[in-house]
Enzyme design. Structure first.
Site, PDB file in Angstrom:
ATOM      1  N   LYS A   1      44.827  41.121  41.836  1.00 25.37           N
ATOM      2  CA  LYS A   1      46.016  40.468  42.420  1.00 25.37           C
ATOM      3  C   LYS A   1      45.768  38.973  42.625  1.00 25.37           C
ATOM      4  O   LYS A   1      46.563  38.129  42.234  1.00 25.37           O
ATOM      5  CB  LYS A   1      46.378  41.123  43.766  1.00 25.37           C
ATOM      6  CG  LYS A   1      46.553  42.625  43.700  1.00 25.37           C
ATOM      7  CD  LYS A   1      46.879  43.220  45.060  1.00 25.37           C
ATOM      8  CE  LYS A   1      45.790  43.111  46.119  1.00 25.37           C
ATOM      9  NZ  LYS A   1      44.562  43.899  45.834  1.00 25.37           N
TER      10      LYS A   1
ATOM     11  N   ARG B   1      31.988  39.603  43.118  1.00 29.21           N
ATOM     12  CA  ARG B   1      32.953  38.512  43.359  1.00 29.21           C
ATOM     13  C   ARG B   1      32.363  37.394  44.217  1.00 29.21           C
ATOM     14  O   ARG B   1      31.680  37.642  45.205  1.00 29.21           O
ATOM     15  CB  ARG B   1      34.197  39.054  44.059  1.00 29.21           C
ATOM     16  CG  ARG B   1      35.105  37.919  44.573  1.00 29.21           C
ATOM     17  CD  ARG B   1      36.472  38.381  44.941  1.00 29.21           C
ATOM     18  NE  ARG B   1      36.480  39.431  45.934  1.00 29.21           N
ATOM     19  CZ  ARG B   1      37.581  40.082  46.294  1.00 29.21           C
ATOM     20  NH1 ARG B   1      38.726  39.795  45.720  1.00 29.21           N
ATOM     21  NH2 ARG B   1      37.499  41.017  47.203  1.00 29.21           N
TER      22      ARG B   1
ATOM     23  N   ARG C   1      32.661  37.478  50.325  1.00 30.27           N
ATOM     24  CA  ARG C   1      33.427  37.978  51.461  1.00 30.27           C
ATOM     25  C   ARG C   1      32.635  39.036  52.213  1.00 30.27           C
ATOM     26  O   ARG C   1      31.951  39.844  51.612  1.00 30.27           O
ATOM     27  CB  ARG C   1      34.755  38.579  50.967  1.00 30.27           C
ATOM     28  CG  ARG C   1      35.886  37.567  50.938  1.00 30.27           C
ATOM     29  CD  ARG C   1      37.091  38.067  50.192  1.00 30.27           C
ATOM     30  NE  ARG C   1      37.595  39.365  50.648  1.00 30.27           N
ATOM     31  CZ  ARG C   1      38.692  39.932  50.172  1.00 30.27           C
ATOM     32  NH1 ARG C   1      39.400  39.322  49.224  1.00 30.27           N
ATOM     33  NH2 ARG C   1      39.088  41.100  50.619  1.00 30.27           N
TER      34      ARG C   1
ATOM     35  N   ARG D   1      38.226  50.559  52.417  1.00 27.55           N
ATOM     36  CA  ARG D   1      39.396  49.824  51.905  1.00 27.55           C
ATOM     37  C   ARG D   1      40.155  50.687  50.894  1.00 27.55           C
ATOM     38  O   ARG D   1      41.378  50.697  50.874  1.00 27.55           O
ATOM     39  CB  ARG D   1      38.938  48.505  51.271  1.00 27.55           C
ATOM     40  CG  ARG D   1      38.460  47.491  52.318  1.00 27.55           C
ATOM     41  CD  ARG D   1      37.597  46.383  51.727  1.00 27.55           C
ATOM     42  NE  ARG D   1      38.313  45.533  50.800  1.00 27.55           N
ATOM     43  CZ  ARG D   1      37.719  44.678  49.960  1.00 27.55           C
ATOM     44  NH1 ARG D   1      36.394  44.593  49.930  1.00 27.55           N
ATOM     45  NH2 ARG D   1      38.436  43.930  49.165  1.00 27.55           N
TER      46      ARG D   1
HETATM   47  P1  AP5 Z   1      40.601  39.750  42.664  1.00 18.86           P
HETATM   48  O1  AP5 Z   1      41.698  39.233  41.782  1.00 18.86           O
HETATM   49  O2  AP5 Z   1      40.005  38.810  43.629  1.00 18.86           O
HETATM   50  O3  AP5 Z   1      41.044  41.110  43.369  1.00 18.86           O
HETATM   51  P2  AP5 Z   1      42.221  41.421  44.400  1.00 18.86           P
HETATM   52  O4  AP5 Z   1      43.147  42.406  43.772  1.00 18.86           O
HETATM   53  O5  AP5 Z   1      42.838  40.152  44.909  1.00 18.86           O
HETATM   54  O6  AP5 Z   1      41.390  42.213  45.483  1.00 18.86           O
HETATM   55  P3  AP5 Z   1      41.099  41.953  47.032  1.00 18.86           P
HETATM   56  O7  AP5 Z   1      39.758  42.513  47.299  1.00 18.86           O
HETATM   57  O8  AP5 Z   1      41.354  40.544  47.422  1.00 18.86           O
HETATM   58  O9  AP5 Z   1      42.209  42.876  47.632  1.00 18.86           O
HETATM   59  P4  AP5 Z   1      42.254  43.528  49.004  1.00 18.86           P
HETATM   60  O10 AP5 Z   1      43.621  44.087  48.961  1.00 18.86           O
HETATM   61  O11 AP5 Z   1      41.177  44.481  49.319  1.00 18.86           O
HETATM   62  O12 AP5 Z   1      41.967  42.305  50.007  1.00 18.86           O
HETATM   63  P5  AP5 Z   1      42.942  41.393  50.893  1.00 18.86           P
HETATM   64  O13 AP5 Z   1      42.365  40.048  50.920  1.00 18.86           O
HETATM   65  O14 AP5 Z   1      44.359  41.559  50.481  1.00 18.86           O
HETATM   66  O15 AP5 Z   1      39.453  40.316  41.675  1.00 18.86           O
HETATM   67  C1  AP5 Z   1      38.255  40.863  42.182  1.00 18.86           C
HETATM   68  C2  AP5 Z   1      37.062  40.452  41.294  1.00 18.86           C
HETATM   69  O16 AP5 Z   1      37.216  40.993  39.988  1.00 18.86           O
HETATM   70  C3  AP5 Z   1      36.933  38.934  41.103  1.00 18.86           C
HETATM   71  O17 AP5 Z   1      35.578  38.587  41.105  1.00 18.86           O
HETATM   72  C4  AP5 Z   1      37.573  38.658  39.734  1.00 18.86           C
HETATM   73  O18 AP5 Z   1      36.985  37.551  39.101  1.00 18.86           O
HETATM   74  C5  AP5 Z   1      37.318  39.966  38.991  1.00 18.86           C
HETATM   75  N1  AP5 Z   1      38.431  40.327  38.109  1.00 18.86           N
HETATM   76  C6  AP5 Z   1      39.770  40.201  38.380  1.00 18.86           C
HETATM   77  N2  AP5 Z   1      40.508  40.668  37.356  1.00 18.86           N
HETATM   78  C7  AP5 Z   1      39.622  41.117  36.418  1.00 18.86           C
HETATM   79  C8  AP5 Z   1      39.778  41.740  35.122  1.00 18.86           C
HETATM   80  N3  AP5 Z   1      40.998  41.978  34.595  1.00 18.86           N
HETATM   81  N4  AP5 Z   1      38.643  42.089  34.439  1.00 18.86           N
HETATM   82  C9  AP5 Z   1      37.415  41.847  34.968  1.00 18.86           C
HETATM   83  N5  AP5 Z   1      37.204  41.264  36.177  1.00 18.86           N
HETATM   84  C10 AP5 Z   1      38.294  40.898  36.899  1.00 18.86           C
HETATM   85  O19 AP5 Z   1      42.794  42.087  52.332  1.00 18.86           O
HETATM   86  C11 AP5 Z   1      41.610  42.035  53.076  1.00 18.86           C
HETATM   87  C12 AP5 Z   1      41.784  42.715  54.425  1.00 18.86           C
HETATM   88  O20 AP5 Z   1      42.790  42.040  55.199  1.00 18.86           O
HETATM   89  C13 AP5 Z   1      42.268  44.175  54.390  1.00 18.86           C
HETATM   90  O21 AP5 Z   1      41.203  45.075  54.218  1.00 18.86           O
HETATM   91  C14 AP5 Z   1      42.954  44.313  55.755  1.00 18.86           C
HETATM   92  O22 AP5 Z   1      42.013  44.484  56.784  1.00 18.86           O
HETATM   93  C15 AP5 Z   1      43.596  42.945  55.943  1.00 18.86           C
HETATM   94  N6  AP5 Z   1      44.979  42.892  55.435  1.00 18.86           N
HETATM   95  C16 AP5 Z   1      45.439  42.082  54.419  1.00 18.86           C
HETATM   96  N7  AP5 Z   1      46.749  42.296  54.194  1.00 18.86           N
HETATM   97  C17 AP5 Z   1      47.145  43.257  55.097  1.00 18.86           C
HETATM   98  C18 AP5 Z   1      48.377  43.907  55.359  1.00 18.86           C
HETATM   99  N8  AP5 Z   1      49.500  43.613  54.654  1.00 18.86           N
HETATM  100  N9  AP5 Z   1      48.404  44.846  56.336  1.00 18.86           N
HETATM  101  C19 AP5 Z   1      47.309  45.145  57.056  1.00 18.86           C
HETATM  102  N10 AP5 Z   1      46.112  44.570  56.864  1.00 18.86           N
HETATM  103  C20 AP5 Z   1      46.022  43.628  55.887  1.00 18.86           C
HETATM  104 ZN    ZN Z   2      42.845  39.198  46.837  1.00 22.99          ZN
END
Ligand code: AP5
Ligand code: ZN
Length: 214
Positions: free
Chosen positions: A13, A127, A160, A171
């Site tokens: 994402k 990452r 992170r 997660r």
């Molecule tokens: P990346 O694109 O960074 O992945 P992402 O989908 O953004 O994953 P996140 O880990 O950021 O999602 P998340 O939902 O767990 O975390 P969030 O910050 O939202 O890609 C990951 C890695 O893979 C990178 O190194 C990239 O280079 C590589 N990559 C990407 N695409 C690739 C491909 N096609 N092929 C190969 N490699 C690839 O949330 C964190 C925390 O915040 C949650 O756990 C929760 O506690 C809280 N939180 C956030 N939003 C809410 C909400 N709405 N409600 C409640 N709690 C929330």
């Molecule tokens: Zn993200």
């Protein structure tokens, strides 16, 4: 366009968001990035959110709905936005609908980053992030020009705190239990487009472009 990006941790994402954002001039609202900034700044919101985030659990609906409600008032978000990581529960999705109804707006597309859980551990543990810009790298799939350093600013990259195999388990559990029902919520509205998120980044970008141009 008003877009939602849904997918498990590491599904891409945050990698695709800046590309979509530049192409369509949308504002990018990532609740995870906003919460991490609040935790780093030790604001009252950050203090409340930290414990759940460290454990890989969801932060309360009230807190995140409040952040999004505030952020969506920005003039740059009036014409369109990318929601990355929100809504993550059905309650959040219902609250978002209420907010949009007040503006006479609606969601155009929900991009579902569909991917097998088994691929995600390698993505998450490899990452490296540049917190102030939200740029992410990967030791194997997207290495920075200089190891440990952001390509654009030359500033150090960080890992992170929640990017460990153990926290990833919680997660993923939260994703399957609380967020998958959100995909069904939008399927009922007929706005979900499925992506093959296991493909290389450029191929996923091409799929996104195809969906958004149709
Ligand atoms: P990346 O694109 O960074 O992945 P992402 O989908 O953004 O994953 P996140 O880990 O950021 O999602 P998340 O939902 O767990 O975390 P969030 O910050 O939202 O890609 C990951 C890695 O893979 C990178 O190194 C990239 O280079 C590589 N990559 C990407 N695409 C690739 C491909 N096609 N092929 C190969 N490699 C690839 O949330 C964190 C925390 O915040 C949650 O756990 C929760 O506690 C809280 N939180 C956030 N939003 C809410 C909400 N709405 N409600 C409640 N709690 C929330
Ligand atoms: Zn993200």
């Amino acid at each position: 366009k008003r877009l939602i990006l849904i997918g498990p941790p590491g599904s891409g994402k945050g990698t695709q968001s800046p590309i979509i954002k530049d192409e369509y001039c949308l504002c990018h609202l990532a609740t995870g990035d906003m919460l991490r900034a609040a935790v780093a700044a030790k604001t009252p919101l950050g203090v409340k959110a930290k414990e759940a985030m460290d454990k890989g659990e969801l932060v309360s609906d009230d807190l995140v709905v409040g952040i999004i409600d505030e952020a969506m008032k920005k003039p740059s978000c009036q014409k369109g936005f990318i929601l990355d990581g929100f809504p993550r529960t059905v309650v959040q999705a219902q609250k978002l609908d209420e907010m949009l109804e007040r503006q006479g707006a609606k969601i155009d597309k929900v991009l579902n980053f569909a991917i097998d859980d088994a691929i995600l551990e390698e993505r998450i543990t490899g990452r490296w992030s540049h917190p102030s810009s939200g740029r992410t790298y990967h030791t194997k799939f997207a290495p920075p020009k200089v190891s440990g350093v952001d390509d654009v600013t030359g500033e150090p990259l960080i890992q992170r705190k929640d990017d460990t195999a153990a926290v990833l388990k919680s997660r993923l559990e939260a994703f399957h239990k609380q967020t998958e029902p959100v995909i069904d919520y939008y399927k009922n509205k007929g706005v979900v487009a499925e992506l093959h998120a296991e493909k290389p980044p450029k191929e996923v970008t091409a799929e996104v472009q195809k969906v958004l141009s149709s």
